[in-house]
Design an enzyme around this catalytic site. Structure first.
Site, PDB file in Angstrom:
ATOM      1  N   CYS A  81       5.396  -9.761 -57.717  1.00  0.00           N
ATOM      2  CA  CYS A  81       4.757 -10.499 -58.300  1.00  0.00           C
ATOM      3  C   CYS A  81       3.215 -10.623 -57.669  1.00  0.00           C
ATOM      4  O   CYS A  81       2.262 -11.063 -58.410  1.00  0.00           O
ATOM      5  CB  CYS A  81       5.210 -12.185 -58.018  1.00  0.00           C
ATOM      6  SG  CYS A  81       6.821 -12.422 -58.643  1.00  0.00           S
ATOM      7  N   HIS A 109      -0.682 -16.729 -59.343  1.00  0.00           N
ATOM      8  CA  HIS A 109       0.462 -16.257 -59.747  1.00  0.00           C
ATOM      9  C   HIS A 109       1.329 -17.562 -60.035  1.00  0.00           C
ATOM     10  O   HIS A 109       1.361 -18.607 -59.283  1.00  0.00           O
ATOM     11  CB  HIS A 109       1.266 -15.646 -58.555  1.00  0.00           C
ATOM     12  CG  HIS A 109       2.699 -15.283 -59.082  1.00  0.00           C
ATOM     13  ND1 HIS A 109       3.292 -14.884 -60.096  1.00  0.00           N
ATOM     14  CD2 HIS A 109       4.104 -15.401 -58.520  1.00  0.00           C
ATOM     15  CE1 HIS A 109       4.526 -14.658 -60.187  1.00  0.00           C
ATOM     16  NE2 HIS A 109       5.072 -15.247 -59.417  1.00  0.00           N
ATOM     17  N   ASN A 159       8.154 -18.146 -64.661  1.00  0.00           N
ATOM     18  CA  ASN A 159       7.429 -17.037 -63.774  1.00  0.00           C
ATOM     19  C   ASN A 159       7.620 -15.696 -64.292  1.00  0.00           C
ATOM     20  O   ASN A 159       8.826 -15.284 -64.329  1.00  0.00           O
ATOM     21  CB  ASN A 159       8.274 -17.230 -62.466  1.00  0.00           C
ATOM     22  CG  ASN A 159       7.687 -16.153 -61.366  1.00  0.00           C
ATOM     23  OD1 ASN A 159       7.026 -15.279 -61.747  1.00  0.00           O
ATOM     24  ND2 ASN A 159       8.073 -16.405 -60.181  1.00  0.00           N
TER      25      ASN A 159
HETATM   26  O1  UT7 Z   1       7.742 -15.146 -57.875  1.00  0.00           O
HETATM   27  C1  UT7 Z   1       7.779 -15.038 -56.401  1.00  0.00           C
HETATM   28  C2  UT7 Z   1       7.471 -16.258 -56.040  1.00  0.00           C
HETATM   29  N1  UT7 Z   1       8.614 -17.085 -56.206  1.00  0.00           N
HETATM   30  C3  UT7 Z   1       8.538 -18.546 -55.591  1.00  0.00           C
HETATM   31  O2  UT7 Z   1       7.272 -18.837 -55.579  1.00  0.00           O
HETATM   32  C4  UT7 Z   1       9.611 -19.359 -55.814  1.00  0.00           C
HETATM   33  C5  UT7 Z   1       9.403 -20.237 -54.606  1.00  0.00           C
HETATM   34  N2  UT7 Z   1      10.516 -21.382 -54.484  1.00  0.00           N
HETATM   35  C6  UT7 Z   1      10.432 -22.308 -55.272  1.00  0.00           C
HETATM   36  O3  UT7 Z   1       9.895 -22.593 -56.281  1.00  0.00           O
HETATM   37  C7  UT7 Z   1      11.521 -23.218 -55.019  1.00  0.00           C
HETATM   38  O4  UT7 Z   1      12.258 -23.087 -53.710  1.00  0.00           O
HETATM   39  C8  UT7 Z   1      12.794 -23.405 -55.917  1.00  0.00           C
HETATM   40  C9  UT7 Z   1      12.288 -24.081 -57.377  1.00  0.00           C
HETATM   41  C10 UT7 Z   1      13.315 -22.325 -56.273  1.00  0.00           C
HETATM   42  C11 UT7 Z   1      13.940 -24.357 -55.846  1.00  0.00           C
HETATM   43  O5  UT7 Z   1      13.340 -25.830 -55.430  1.00  0.00           O
HETATM   44  P1  UT7 Z   1      13.608 -26.547 -54.316  1.00  0.00           P
HETATM   45  O6  UT7 Z   1      12.932 -27.892 -54.249  1.00  0.00           O
HETATM   46  O7  UT7 Z   1      13.258 -25.704 -53.058  1.00  0.00           O
HETATM   47  O8  UT7 Z   1      15.006 -26.828 -54.384  1.00  0.00           O
HETATM   48  P2  UT7 Z   1      16.291 -26.547 -53.654  1.00  0.00           P
HETATM   49  O9  UT7 Z   1      16.679 -24.941 -53.315  1.00  0.00           O
HETATM   50  O10 UT7 Z   1      16.140 -27.043 -51.983  1.00  0.00           O
HETATM   51  O11 UT7 Z   1      17.600 -27.195 -54.183  1.00  0.00           O
HETATM   52  C12 UT7 Z   1      17.695 -28.684 -54.242  1.00  0.00           C
HETATM   53  C13 UT7 Z   1      18.913 -28.972 -54.770  1.00  0.00           C
HETATM   54  C14 UT7 Z   1      20.044 -28.100 -54.431  1.00  0.00           C
HETATM   55  O12 UT7 Z   1      21.240 -29.096 -54.291  1.00  0.00           O
HETATM   56  P3  UT7 Z   1      21.940 -29.902 -52.929  1.00  0.00           P
HETATM   57  O13 UT7 Z   1      22.146 -28.911 -52.062  1.00  0.00           O
HETATM   58  O14 UT7 Z   1      20.406 -30.603 -52.650  1.00  0.00           O
HETATM   59  O15 UT7 Z   1      22.998 -30.769 -53.499  1.00  0.00           O
HETATM   60  C15 UT7 Z   1      20.657 -27.167 -55.250  1.00  0.00           C
HETATM   61  O16 UT7 Z   1      21.777 -26.688 -55.363  1.00  0.00           O
HETATM   62  O17 UT7 Z   1      19.014 -28.622 -56.379  1.00  0.00           O
HETATM   63  C16 UT7 Z   1      19.970 -27.783 -56.677  1.00  0.00           C
HETATM   64  N3  UT7 Z   1      19.522 -26.761 -57.777  1.00  0.00           N
HETATM   65  C17 UT7 Z   1      19.533 -27.028 -59.096  1.00  0.00           C
HETATM   66  N4  UT7 Z   1      20.294 -28.241 -59.795  1.00  0.00           N
HETATM   67  C18 UT7 Z   1      19.946 -28.261 -61.008  1.00  0.00           C
HETATM   68  C19 UT7 Z   1      19.099 -25.642 -57.748  1.00  0.00           C
HETATM   69  N5  UT7 Z   1      19.002 -24.975 -58.711  1.00  0.00           N
HETATM   70  C20 UT7 Z   1      19.198 -26.096 -59.909  1.00  0.00           C
HETATM   71  C21 UT7 Z   1      19.121 -25.969 -61.076  1.00  0.00           C
HETATM   72  N6  UT7 Z   1      19.473 -27.095 -61.612  1.00  0.00           N
HETATM   73  N7  UT7 Z   1      18.559 -24.975 -61.675  1.00  0.00           N
END
Ligand code: UT7
Length: 325
Positions: free
Chosen positions: A119, A252, A282
């Protein structure tokens, strides 16, 4: 007299198939995977993304974006003397997407190669092109970010498949007596290879290992916020400018929360942040030139504006380019 480089024209290309969060949630539900429009918007700011049809490759999207950038610069493909394509989803293992794209543009002879910095690829490619122009090795470079990330998404993994999209953006960078590009700041830290990768490889006539994208989202999120601020400060210092000089921040486009956090740290009002992640998702190396072209064509970015471009992604890689448009 010192030689600089400046952006002479921008272009972009999105595949026609637009997939909203609701469309994607319905598709995933058929596989027994639960997600929702609300979750995706709240955690990422993404409302929709574009997916390419199976026959469409990165070089197809890149060639279309390039034709638009070349036309915007008032040039023809024959004027181009360097092609650099940033991509992590090339058409094939080799030759490079840049060579395939060169042929699609109907030109031959000029150097063409890919840059692989995921990226951060576009800021890496722009910096390499700037250096080659400054040294006198090139005068009119095509710098492209082109991706079909849908090909490497695991649609059984809801933590990644809702985040990415396909598309391409391009700029023509040409030699100039005045900047243009004011300064760049590039970095990598290979200790973090595992937090964002596609670990498969081609061997013995087969794909070995897992060829789907893997990401530890929270680890990437934490690293991204810190490095984006430091790269922005480094590049301002190198150029002898301050945050107050920035007219537009084009980071990005991965997650609206990371982008807004970076703007806040730089004390920039949200109106100076170019946002396309809501409509494109993205698109990895394509996200910055896609956002740039959209803001130029909508008339928001004007000649003379100072732009801060910032990339961050797998590697771990990151970097920033400050330029007068
Ligand atoms: O391009 C390279 C750069 N990439 C990035 O910058 C990505 C950086 N990371 C992020 O943008 C975020 O970490 C994400 C968008 C990927 C995830 O957001 P988050 O606020 O960190 O969520 P999380 O991973 O802590 O997940 C929270 C909850 C989890 O459930 P529990 O464990 O709290 O019950 C996940 O299982 O959300 C759940 N979850 C979903 N729920 C519905 C994860 N993906 C989904 C989904 N739909 N698609």
């Amino acid at each position: 007299m010192r030689r600089y480089s400046r952006i002479a024209g921008t272009g972009s290309s999105l595949p026609p198939r637009r997939v909203t969060n609701a469309d994607l949630a319905a598709e995933l539900a058929q596989r027994g995977i639960e997600t929702s429009n609300e979750w995706i918007i709240e955690r990422t700011g993404i409302h929709a993304r574009h997916f390419a049809d199976p026959a469409v490759t990165s070089s197809d999207l890149g060639a279309e974006a390039s034709r638009a950038a070349i036309a915007a610069a008032g040039l023809t493909p024959q004027d181009i003397d360097l092609i650099i394509v940033a991509t992590s989803t090339p058409d094939m293992v080799f030759p490079s997407a840049a060579c395939i794209m060169q042929n699609k543009l109907g030109i031959a002879g000029c150097p063409a190669f890919d840059v692989q910095a995921v990226c951060s690829g576009f800021v890496y490619a722009l910096t390499v092109a700037d250096a080659l122009i400054q040294s006198g090795s090139a005068s009119r470079a095509l710098v492209v970010g082109a991706e079909v990330f849908s090909r490497i998404l695991d649609f059984n993994d809801r933590t990644t498949c809702v985040l990415f999209g396909d598309g391409a953006g391009a700029v023509v960078l040409e030699a100039a007596d005045t900047p243009g590009i004011l300064a760049s700041d590039l970095h990598a830290d290979g200790r973090h290879t595992g937090i964002l990768c596609v670990p498969g490889n081609v061997s013995g006539g087969q794909v070995l290992g897992d060829a789907f994208l893997k990401m530890d989202g929270q680890a990437v999120f934490k690293l991204a916020v810190g490095v984006l601020e430091s790269a922005a400060r480094n590049v301002l210092q190198k150029a002898g400018r301050t945050e107050a000089d920035i007219d537009w921040l084009i980071p990005h486009q991965a997650n609206i929360r990371i982008m807004q956090g970076t703007a806040r740290k730089l004390k920039l009002p949200m109106e100076k942040l170019v946002v396309t992640v809501d409509q494109h998702g993205n698109t990895s190396a394509a996200s910055i030139p896609l956002a740039l072209d959209s803001a130029v064509r909508s008339g928001r970015i004007r000649r003379g504006d100072t732009l801060m471009l910032e990339g961050v992604g797998g590697g771990f890689t990151w970097g920033a380019v400050l330029l007068d448009f």
